[in-house]
Structure formats: C-alpha cells, structure tokens
Scaffold this motif. Structure first.
Motif, PDB file in Angstrom:
ATOM      1  N   SER A  52     -17.303  87.349  11.277  1.00  0.00           N
ATOM      2  CA  SER A  52     -17.231  87.894  10.238  1.00  0.00           C
ATOM      3  C   SER A  52     -16.070  87.960   9.290  1.00  0.00           C
ATOM      4  O   SER A  52     -14.838  87.890   9.742  1.00  0.00           O
ATOM      5  N   ARG A  53     -16.190  87.800   7.963  1.00  0.00           N
ATOM      6  CA  ARG A  53     -15.225  87.754   7.060  1.00  0.00           C
ATOM      7  C   ARG A  53     -14.817  88.791   6.106  1.00  0.00           C
ATOM      8  O   ARG A  53     -15.317  89.075   5.237  1.00  0.00           O
ATOM      9  N   GLU A 102     -24.978  84.517   8.073  1.00  0.00           N
ATOM     10  CA  GLU A 102     -24.421  85.969   7.956  1.00  0.00           C
ATOM     11  C   GLU A 102     -24.023  86.016   6.342  1.00  0.00           C
ATOM     12  O   GLU A 102     -23.956  87.058   5.725  1.00  0.00           O
ATOM     13  N   ARG A 103     -23.417  84.943   5.980  1.00  0.00           N
ATOM     14  CA  ARG A 103     -23.276  84.760   4.429  1.00  0.00           C
ATOM     15  C   ARG A 103     -24.205  85.362   3.430  1.00  0.00           C
ATOM     16  O   ARG A 103     -23.958  86.026   2.496  1.00  0.00           O
ATOM     17  N   LYS A 146     -25.419  79.886  11.748  1.00  0.00           N
ATOM     18  CA  LYS A 146     -25.065  81.628  11.822  1.00  0.00           C
ATOM     19  C   LYS A 146     -24.120  82.085  10.852  1.00  0.00           C
ATOM     20  O   LYS A 146     -24.247  82.928  10.230  1.00  0.00           O
ATOM     21  N   GLU A 147     -23.330  81.009  10.406  1.00  0.00           N
ATOM     22  CA  GLU A 147     -22.273  81.450   9.462  1.00  0.00           C
ATOM     23  C   GLU A 147     -23.075  81.625   8.065  1.00  0.00           C
ATOM     24  O   GLU A 147     -22.672  82.553   7.130  1.00  0.00           O
ATOM     25  N   ASP A 148     -23.953  80.514   7.639  1.00  0.00           N
ATOM     26  CA  ASP A 148     -24.828  80.453   6.466  1.00  0.00           C
ATOM     27  C   ASP A 148     -25.566  81.633   6.588  1.00  0.00           C
ATOM     28  O   ASP A 148     -25.724  82.491   5.488  1.00  0.00           O
TER      29      ASP A 148
END
Length: 59
Positions: free
Chosen positions: A2-3, A35-36, A31-33
């Motif tokens: 998480s960012r 979440e974004r 997962k990163e995409d």
C-alpha cells in the motif's frame, strides 16, 4: 504494498476498495495494479479520504 496512509478512509470506503481490488484480480491484473485501480476508483467516486468539507459555506 500500500502506498500511503489509508486511515482517513471510512470502513465503507475500505470495503469498497477491497471489493474492487478483488474484481480486478479476477480479471487478471497484478496485485499492485488492482490496488491502484481500486483506490483511484474510491477517490473518484467518494472524493478521497476526506472526513469534512473545505470549511467554506456556499450562499
């Protein structure tokens, strides 16, 4: 990973983001995409993690 701090978001917004992320993962996104995309969608729909307005009243 998480960012950024998600503590300003309501429980409803967090559930919505989780649901969107799951949906994006089912479509084959990383997962990163996922979440974004989920948090960007929540921000666009609900205006982000704001708990109150700007403090200015419209007349």
């Amino acid at each position: 990973m998480s960012r950024g701090d998600k503590s300003a978001y309501t429980d409803k917004q967090k559930r919505k983001a989780e649901h969107i992320e799951d949906s994006e993962r089912e479509k084959g996104r990383s997962k990163e995409d996922a979440e974004r995309i989920a948090w960007a969608t929540v921000n666009k729909q609900d205006g982000g993690g704001k708990k109150s307005g700007s403090g200015r009243k419209s007349s």
